[in-house]
Design a protein around this motif. Structure first.
Motif, PDB file in Angstrom:
ATOM      1  N   ARG A  58       3.548  10.389  -9.415  1.00  0.00           N
ATOM      2  CA  ARG A  58       2.483  10.897 -10.695  1.00  0.00           C
ATOM      3  C   ARG A  58       2.063  12.016 -10.342  1.00  0.00           C
ATOM      4  O   ARG A  58       1.970  13.070 -11.411  1.00  0.00           O
ATOM      5  N   GLU A  59       1.570  12.463  -9.124  1.00  0.00           N
ATOM      6  CA  GLU A  59       0.853  13.840  -8.905  1.00  0.00           C
ATOM      7  C   GLU A  59       2.133  14.834  -8.886  1.00  0.00           C
ATOM      8  O   GLU A  59       1.751  15.881  -9.611  1.00  0.00           O
ATOM      9  N   LYS A  60       3.010  14.480  -8.455  1.00  0.00           N
ATOM     10  CA  LYS A  60       4.153  15.586  -8.456  1.00  0.00           C
ATOM     11  C   LYS A  60       4.738  15.775  -9.929  1.00  0.00           C
ATOM     12  O   LYS A  60       4.952  16.950 -10.281  1.00  0.00           O
TER      13      LYS A  60
ATOM     14  N   LEU B 183       0.824  -1.157   0.023  1.00  0.00           N
ATOM     15  CA  LEU B 183      -0.010  -0.097   0.031  1.00  0.00           C
ATOM     16  C   LEU B 183       0.945   1.126   0.128  1.00  0.00           C
ATOM     17  O   LEU B 183       0.457   2.177  -0.719  1.00  0.00           O
ATOM     18  N   LEU B 184       1.889   1.309   0.561  1.00  0.00           N
ATOM     19  CA  LEU B 184       2.924   2.465   0.792  1.00  0.00           C
ATOM     20  C   LEU B 184       3.467   2.644  -0.486  1.00  0.00           C
ATOM     21  O   LEU B 184       3.579   3.688  -1.041  1.00  0.00           O
ATOM     22  N   ARG B 185       4.111   1.438  -1.270  1.00  0.00           N
ATOM     23  CA  ARG B 185       4.510   1.474  -2.559  1.00  0.00           C
ATOM     24  C   ARG B 185       3.497   2.180  -3.543  1.00  0.00           C
ATOM     25  O   ARG B 185       3.892   3.012  -4.224  1.00  0.00           O
ATOM     26  N   LEU B 186       2.346   1.744  -3.404  1.00  0.00           N
ATOM     27  CA  LEU B 186       1.297   2.329  -4.443  1.00  0.00           C
ATOM     28  C   LEU B 186       1.126   3.717  -4.047  1.00  0.00           C
ATOM     29  O   LEU B 186       1.005   4.416  -5.099  1.00  0.00           O
ATOM     30  N   GLN B 187       0.761   4.158  -2.675  1.00  0.00           N
ATOM     31  CA  GLN B 187       0.862   5.485  -2.302  1.00  0.00           C
ATOM     32  C   GLN B 187       2.054   6.575  -2.990  1.00  0.00           C
ATOM     33  O   GLN B 187       1.732   7.481  -3.659  1.00  0.00           O
ATOM     34  N   ALA B 188       2.937   5.946  -2.768  1.00  0.00           N
ATOM     35  CA  ALA B 188       4.501   6.635  -3.239  1.00  0.00           C
ATOM     36  C   ALA B 188       4.284   6.700  -4.886  1.00  0.00           C
ATOM     37  O   ALA B 188       4.777   7.925  -5.468  1.00  0.00           O
TER      38      ALA B 188
END
Length: 186
Positions: free
Chosen positions: A40-42, A30-35
């Motif tokens: 992508r947002e950055k 989950l942390l990897r997906l959030q990262a």
């Protein structure tokens, strides 16, 4: 008896350990997906910032051109009047128009410098200039503005002429214009 008790206990410990490992693995995924989402947002935000910066630079270039064209016409006419003027008072006022127009042209150029500052390409134009002449030219402009507002304004100095200094004359005049403009305004 001892073996029959130890095997279920060992199995229970293995299940607890496996469950903890599974929770840590799930949290890591989950942390990897959030990262990845944040990356992508950055990247999207950075691309938007680049597009906005390019649009701003284009706008500044366009507005600079649109302002410079009539200003060069005004300065050209003032120069012609300056060459034809015979009256000292009129000649001085025409010189003030030329000085103010030149300052305005410098401000327009500063619009372009703002985009250069953001990109790290701004260069100070350092050179020798006469401090008294530059200061007196700006003071003359503001003496008229002060008189129009019913204020008294004078420029007195004890410096010898010429007083050569090293720096950016346009930035020096800009600072004086801002300081004196605010002093007369407020």
């Amino acid at each position: 008896l001892f073996g029959s008790l130890a095997v279920p206990m060992l199995l229970g410990l293995l299940l607890l350990t496996a469950r903890g490992a599974q929770e840590r693995l799930t949290a890591g995924i989950l942390l990897r997906l959030q990262a990845q989402d944040l990356a992508r947002e950055k990247d999207a935000a950075l691309q938007l910032a680049y597009r906005q910066s390019a649009a701003k630079a284009q706008f500044l270039a366009n507005i600079s051109h649109e302002l410079r064209t009539p200003l060069h016409g005004i300065l050209g006419l003032a120069r012609l009047l300056h060459l034809e003027a015979r009256d000292a008072t009129l000649l001085h006022r025409i010189e003030l128009i030329e000085t103010s127009g030149t300052h305005l042209l410098g401000l327009i150029n500063d619009l372009l410098d703002a985009s250069r500052i953001e990109t790290g390409r701004f260069v100070m134009r350092v050179g020798r200039f006469d401090l008294v002449t530059q200061t007196a030219g700006v003071a003359d402009i503001f003496a008229l503005r002060a008189r129009d507002k019913g204020l008294s304004f004078g420029f007195a100095h004890a410096l010898e002429r010429p007083r050569w200094v090293q720096g950016d004359a346009a930035r020096y005049r800009q600072v004086l214009h801002n300081l004196l403009g605010n002093a007369i305004k407020f």
